[in-house]
Design a protein around this motif. Structure first.
Motif, PDB file in Angstrom:
ATOM      1  N   VAL A 193       4.506 -61.985  17.656  1.00  0.00           N
ATOM      2  CA  VAL A 193       3.750 -62.239  16.425  1.00  0.00           C
ATOM      3  C   VAL A 193       2.310 -62.629  16.753  1.00  0.00           C
ATOM      4  O   VAL A 193       1.345 -62.123  16.147  1.00  0.00           O
ATOM      5  CB  VAL A 193       4.445 -63.328  15.587  1.00  0.00           C
ATOM      6  N   ARG A 219      -1.012 -60.334  15.853  1.00  0.00           N
ATOM      7  CA  ARG A 219      -2.081 -60.856  15.003  1.00  0.00           C
ATOM      8  C   ARG A 219      -3.428 -60.816  15.721  1.00  0.00           C
ATOM      9  O   ARG A 219      -4.469 -60.469  15.114  1.00  0.00           O
ATOM     10  CB  ARG A 219      -1.755 -62.280  14.596  1.00  0.00           C
ATOM     11  N   ALA A 231      11.388 -64.009  13.621  1.00  0.00           N
ATOM     12  CA  ALA A 231       9.986 -63.775  13.213  1.00  0.00           C
ATOM     13  C   ALA A 231       9.970 -62.896  11.969  1.00  0.00           C
ATOM     14  O   ALA A 231       9.877 -61.657  12.066  1.00  0.00           O
ATOM     15  CB  ALA A 231       9.201 -63.125  14.346  1.00  0.00           C
ATOM     16  N   ASP A 234       7.704 -62.228   9.994  1.00  0.00           N
ATOM     17  CA  ASP A 234       6.484 -61.429   9.861  1.00  0.00           C
ATOM     18  C   ASP A 234       6.674 -60.014  10.382  1.00  0.00           C
ATOM     19  O   ASP A 234       6.029 -59.067   9.902  1.00  0.00           O
ATOM     20  CB  ASP A 234       5.331 -62.093  10.617  1.00  0.00           C
ATOM     21  N   LEU A 235       7.564 -59.856  11.402  1.00  0.00           N
ATOM     22  CA  LEU A 235       7.759 -58.532  11.976  1.00  0.00           C
ATOM     23  C   LEU A 235       8.490 -57.602  11.023  1.00  0.00           C
ATOM     24  O   LEU A 235       8.428 -56.369  11.173  1.00  0.00           O
ATOM     25  CB  LEU A 235       8.562 -58.641  13.285  1.00  0.00           C
TER      26      LEU A 235
END
Length: 458
Positions: free
Chosen positions: A53, A57, A112, A114-115
């Motif tokens: 992550v 980013r 995670a 976000d993935l």
């Protein structure tokens, strides 16, 4: 070592403990390894998800022209990062073919979230021979606008380091448990050995040894019951002895009267018939001898004779001289001196019975004394006809007289060997008979060699 070989409670308990501890030791090491591997894998996956992550980013926050440079600079450790217009896993990945990688993808998405907003591809590279590389995997994350952030990750699984410390610590713990268990088993089985010793000493004489009533409740109860049993049996033996003493007195009184009347009959007949009274007296003598021998045996050879230290070889010399004086051919081979502790008169009677028995039926007698293996062996050989194998043990039974040369005409009432064995066993030994290969019979008497080994009461 077989189970039959380990025939004591102590040895069997130790074997069971060793097997049980060994099995649980292996199971505990295995479970520890499994748990440790699981924790390490979870920690590696958490760190991997965080780095994925953060790297994604950092790369996507820069302009496209600078992304590949920053991706290379963020590589390190087990992770190598690249930026490209397409995923590196395409065309050479085994995506969807490895259940372990699918499980890893699901855990990464869980760790995670976000993935999950981007397309995530995970696969394992193939080796030149077409097989999947088990040591690394590739992962590609699609950018929102265009391009892919590609990761090449070396697989890290399981704990790293030596297990020697764990093995040594658990082994020492197991050894300590075994040592404590050995001490406990010896302590717990001590009363059993005490009971065995008391049982071997019981009823070989006038005294019944009393066990100390101590220890755990179960042991105290067993010791008390054992002492009560010994006291009951001793009372029975004492009552039998007193009854036999009374019978002896009552039977000898009429025998004495018969002997006096035979004498009166001889005096009344004068010289007219001298054969009848002597025949009557001979029968009376035989009856009295049988009665004395029977009562001696039935009393169990109990004796008030104390234990004393004496020279066993000198005792055998006396027995040999007595036999020579009686006209027998007897030879003795023995050490110069052999000190021993026992009841001298009882032992002399037993050994005399054996020597005279051999001299009466076997002619030339040889007595050989030897020591070894913690015992004194007295071998008495004769040149007689021997005995049938089936009779070698039966002749020790009371009142057994064989219908051969060992009959009433040449022997006693069948108690000599019985009394001899009783006396020797009362001293902690025994006597056996065996036919010699060269002919004749051998009486082998064994006695414990240690001083004071005689059992009490005989």
């Amino acid at each position: 070592m077989s189970w039959r070989t380990a025939d004591t409670i102590q040895s069997r308990t130790i074997i069971v403990l060793l097997l049980g501890l060994g099995l649980f030791h292996l199971l505990s090491l295995w479970s520890y390894q499994v748990g440790l591997r699981s924790e390490v894998d979870l920690a590696n996956e958490s760190r991997l998800a965080e780095r994925l992550v953060s790297i994604k980013r950092a790369v996507l926050a820069l302009p496209v022209a600078e992304r590949d440079v920053i991706a290379h600079s963020l590589s390190g450790g087990p992770i190598e990062v690249h930026w490209s217009a397409s995923e590196l896993t395409a065309g050479r990945a085994g995506a969807g073919t490895d259940p372990e990688l699918e499980t890893l993808r699901a855990r990464l998405l869980e760790l995670a979230p976000d993935l999950a907003q981007e397309r995530l591809i995970i696969s394992a590279p193939r080796l030149p021979d077409g097989s999947i590389d088990a040591h690394q995997f590739q992962l590609s994350i699609k950018a929102a606008e265009e391009g892919w952030v590609n990761f090449s990750v070396t697989r890290l699984s399981g704990p790293h380091g030596s297990m020697h410390g764990i093995v040594w610590s658990t082994s020492l713990m197991a050894l300590g448990v075994v040592l404590v268990a050995i001490l406990m088993v010896r302590w717990l089985t001590r009363p059993l050995r005490m009971f065995a010793d008391a049982a071997r000493r019981a009823y070989v004489g006038n005294e019944a040894p009393q066990l100390p009533v101590e220890g755990p409740a179960e042991v105290r109860e067993l010791a008390s019951a054992f002492n009560d049993m010994q006291n009951r049996i001793k009372r029975l033996i004492d009552e039998r002895t007193q009854t036999l003493a009374a019978i002896s007195h009552d039977l000898k009184t009429p025998l004495t009267r018969l002997r006096l009347r035979a004498q009166e009959l001889r005096e009344a007949k004068g010289v007219r018939d001298e054969a009848l009274p002597p025949a009557i007296e001979a029968d009376l003598d035989e009856m009295e001898a049988m009665l004395d021998a029977s009562l001696t045996f039935l009393r169990g050879e109990q004796s008030e004779e104390p234990l004393r230290d004496f020279d066993l070889v000198a005792l055998l010399e006396t027995i040999k001289d007595d036999a020579l004086d009686a006209g027998h051919d007897v030879a003795l081979t023995a050490p110069g001196k052999l000190r021993w502790t026992g009841r001298r008169l009882s032992l002399k009677r037993a050994l005399t019975n054996l020597v005279h028995n051999a001299a009466r039926y076997g002619g030339h007698v040889r007595i050989v004394v030897g020591t070894g293996a913690g015992e004194v062996a007295i071998r008495i050989d004769d040149d007689g006809p021997g005995l049938p194998e089936a009779e070698l043990e039966r002749v020790f039974m009371p009142f057994v007289r064989l219908e051969t040369s060992r009959s009433r005409e040449t022997g006693g009432v069948g108690l000599g060997l019985t009394i001899a064995r009783g006396v020797l066993r009362g001293h902690g030994g025994d006597v056996t008979l065996q036919n010699r290969p060269e002919g004749g019979l051998r009486a082998l008497a064994r006695l414990p060699q240690a001083a004071g080994a005689a059992a009490p009461g005989r």
